[in-house]
Scaffold this active site. Structure first.
Site, PDB file in Angstrom:
ATOM      1  N   ASN A 378      35.118  38.914  44.962  1.00 37.73           N
ATOM      2  CA  ASN A 378      36.442  39.184  43.721  1.00 37.73           C
ATOM      3  C   ASN A 378      36.332  38.207  42.674  1.00 37.73           C
ATOM      4  OD1 ASN A 378      36.838  41.176  42.617  1.00 37.73           O
ATOM      5  ND2 ASN A 378      38.067  42.582  44.213  1.00 37.73           N
ATOM      6  N   HIS A 409      46.664  45.725  45.185  1.00 34.15           N
ATOM      7  CA  HIS A 409      45.499  46.885  46.566  1.00 34.15           C
ATOM      8  C   HIS A 409      46.324  47.697  47.378  1.00 34.15           C
ATOM      9  CE1 HIS A 409      43.254  42.599  46.788  1.00 34.15           C
ATOM     10  NE2 HIS A 409      42.036  43.369  47.347  1.00 34.15           N
TER      11      HIS A 409
END
Length: 557
Positions: A378, A409
């Site tokens: 990522n 998140h």
């Protein structure tokens, strides 16, 4: 419990049901089928935008509208009326940009957008109950990245900060004028990245839309002097040098969009990434179901040997990564197909397509250190975290970076176990690098190769150990597995931090530099050459990375 949650999710899902029969025949949830179809449509739109709406023939405003409307349509197909939630967040951040003083804009935008996202994360936990679904929180996470990064770039450029007060990354991405409404909405909701990223800065997106990205990135000069989003966004010194042809460059080298014939063709690299995504999709559909993460709390699993537990967790987490590879590689493919992501040329003259990217698969799977592996994973988000927190925090940089990442998140307990453990093992790895690696390098290239192989294997095991809670999500189940494994890696990490500096004090920086230069002279041994060739085979020829030599960085652990 899982079947009840799945039923609740099916009732809640607001996206298109037109391809429900296809989903049933494949044995896949309708949200995942719609996601793949949406990305396929975006790939086609990317080709149309590059081939028929080229910046040399189409105005930037038209290209902005095309990207925005395409992203809005794909989002509605995938999420239905939930797309209104994304529009609310974008509109709210845009109003903040217009109304909040620039000295407070960055902090206010970060606090407001994270609060909005957190509410949606909590709401998702109520109806989703741990079932893996693709919902509007995915696009919201990307919007938060873009809105906050843009606000910080405007703060850096419009509050009177001098260039020498900014880090190199901040100077590269600084903005010196506010975007218009169409530019803002296009950046936030363009079809290239609306579903799964990659995250990219406004400066790079504006270069792409205006068609100046090829000329800027192809120039063999300091990118900090050529990669801002437009001449009007340059600092006064840079604007003067550009207009006068200073710094070894022609006057205004990026003022005119390049023509199609002057640009490298991205079709090959785009289709290559789409092919890798197809392979990852196959792994996800065929192999991953054989390693369900829920099995880790089964009494049969807990009664098995320690070695089998590690093998199963390593296998499950490795195959689960292909779920992310599928979406991220498709996102990269879409950006490249449209012409976005060009990052200059390698020394051999090959075009590089790694400016905007979600993931470096080879780097993740073969990284020689935890740090390198996490940076390859990522990577767009890692750039965002570095820009937002790591380069601005006065102290506790690693911890604060993980805090922002965890809140962004969501609030599943497993996320926090993973991020806290990730910060802990990153610090432990740093102690190893400082104390052990210089002594290994002093023994010559062969010892270094052995050390690199060991750290590669250790990184895979540690990564599996602290990332499985991220997938399992539940707190007590994760703790039960750790307890059953006697917390062995965690205890070992504590010993490394507490005892290793006492037993093997880190050499002075001067000694490390001398040792590193000596080891580097003989580094090109057969095994390391094979590693470099392996990376170049997958990345270098297609311009995904200029070289795979980063694996041999002196900072590897």
């Amino acid at each position: 419990m899982a079947s009840v949650a799945t039923s609740q999710w099916e009732e809640f899902y607001l996206g298109s049901r037109r391809f429900q029969s296809v989903a049933d025949s494949l044995g896949m949830p309708i949200d995942q089928v719609n996601f793949i179809l949406g990305q396929m449509v975006a790939l086609i739109l990317a080709y149309v935008l590059r081939a028929h709406c080229h910046p040399s023939q189409t105005s930037p405003t038209t290209r902005h509208w095309a990207s925005f409307l395409g992203g809005l349509g794909i989002s509605y197909f995938c999420f239905g009326r939930q797309v209104v939630i994304a529009l609310m967040l974008v509109l709210g951040c845009y109003l903040l940009m217009l109304l909040v003083p620039l000295t407070l804009l960055h902090h206010v935008t970060l606090a407001a957008s994270l609060t909005f996202l957190s509410v949606m994360h909590i709401q998702r936990q109520f109806y989703e109950d741990g079932v893996f679904v693709i919902d509007i929180t995915g696009p919201l996470m990307i919007i938060v990245q873009k809105a906050t990064a843009l606000a910080y770039s405007l703060h850096d450029g419009l509050t009177g900060l001098k260039d020498h007060e900014l880090t190199p990354l901040q100077r590269e991405l600084v903005l010196r004028k506010k975007p218009t409404a169409v530019e803002y909405f296009s950046y936030m909701l363009n079809f290239h990245s609306v579903l799964a990223g990659p995250f990219f800065m406004f400066a790079d997106y504006q270069d792409f839309v205006e068609g100046t990205n090829y000329a800027k990135r192809a120039l063999a000069t300091n990118p900090l002097q050529t990669s801002l989003d437009s001449n009007s966004n340059k600092s006064p010194a840079e604007a003067k040098n550009s207009s006068e042809g200073g710094l070894g460059q022609p006057a205004n080298p990026t003022a005119v969009p390049s023509k199609p014939g002057d640009e490298p063709n991205p079709t090959q690299v785009s289709l290559y990434k789409a092919g890798l995504a197809a392979i990852s999709a196959f792994v996800t559909v065929v192999i991953l179901p054989k390693f369900p993460i829920a099995y880790i709390t089964d009494p049969r699993f807990l009664a098995s040997s320690w070695g089998y537990k590690m093998f199963y967790i390593l296998s499950a987490t490795s195959f689960i990564r292909h779920v992310y590879y599928t979406g991220w590689l498709l996102g990269d493919s879409i950006c490249n197909m449209s012409g976005m992501g060009f990052n200059g040329y390698t020394q051999s003259g090959e075009p590089r397509w790694d400016l905007v990217s979600n993931v470096d698969v080879v780097g993740v799977e073969t990284g020689l250190s935890l740090r390198d592996t996490l940076e390859a994973w990522n990577s767009g988000t890692m750039k965002w975290l570095r820009f937002m927190v790591y380069e601005r925090a006065g102290s506790q940089k690693t911890l604060l970076t993980y805090v922002l990442s965890s809140v962004w998140h969501g609030f599943y307990p497993g996320y926090y176990i993973t991020f806290i453990s990730g910060a802990f093992f990153t610090i432990a790895a740093r102690y190893v690098r400082r104390s052990v690696r210089p002594r290994v390098l002093a023994r010559g290239p062969r010892a270094k190769v052995i050390y690199d192989v060991l750290t590669c294997l250790t990184t895979r095991l540690v990564l599996a150990y602290f990332t499985f809670p991220f997938v399992y999500l539940k707190f007590w189940g994760s703790i039960a597995v750790y307890r059953d494994m006697y917390f062995f890696p965690t205890i070992l990490g504590v010993l490394v931090i507490v005892l290793l500096p006492q037993v093997l004090p880190p050499p002075s920086r001067q000694q490390q530099t001398k040792t590193t230069s000596t080891a580097t002279e003989g580094a090109a041994k057969p095994m390391e050459k094979k590693i470099q060739i392996f990376g170049k085979f997958f990345n270098g020829k297609l311009g995904l990375k200029g070289s795979y030599g980063e694996l041999n960085s002196v900072d590897n652990t």
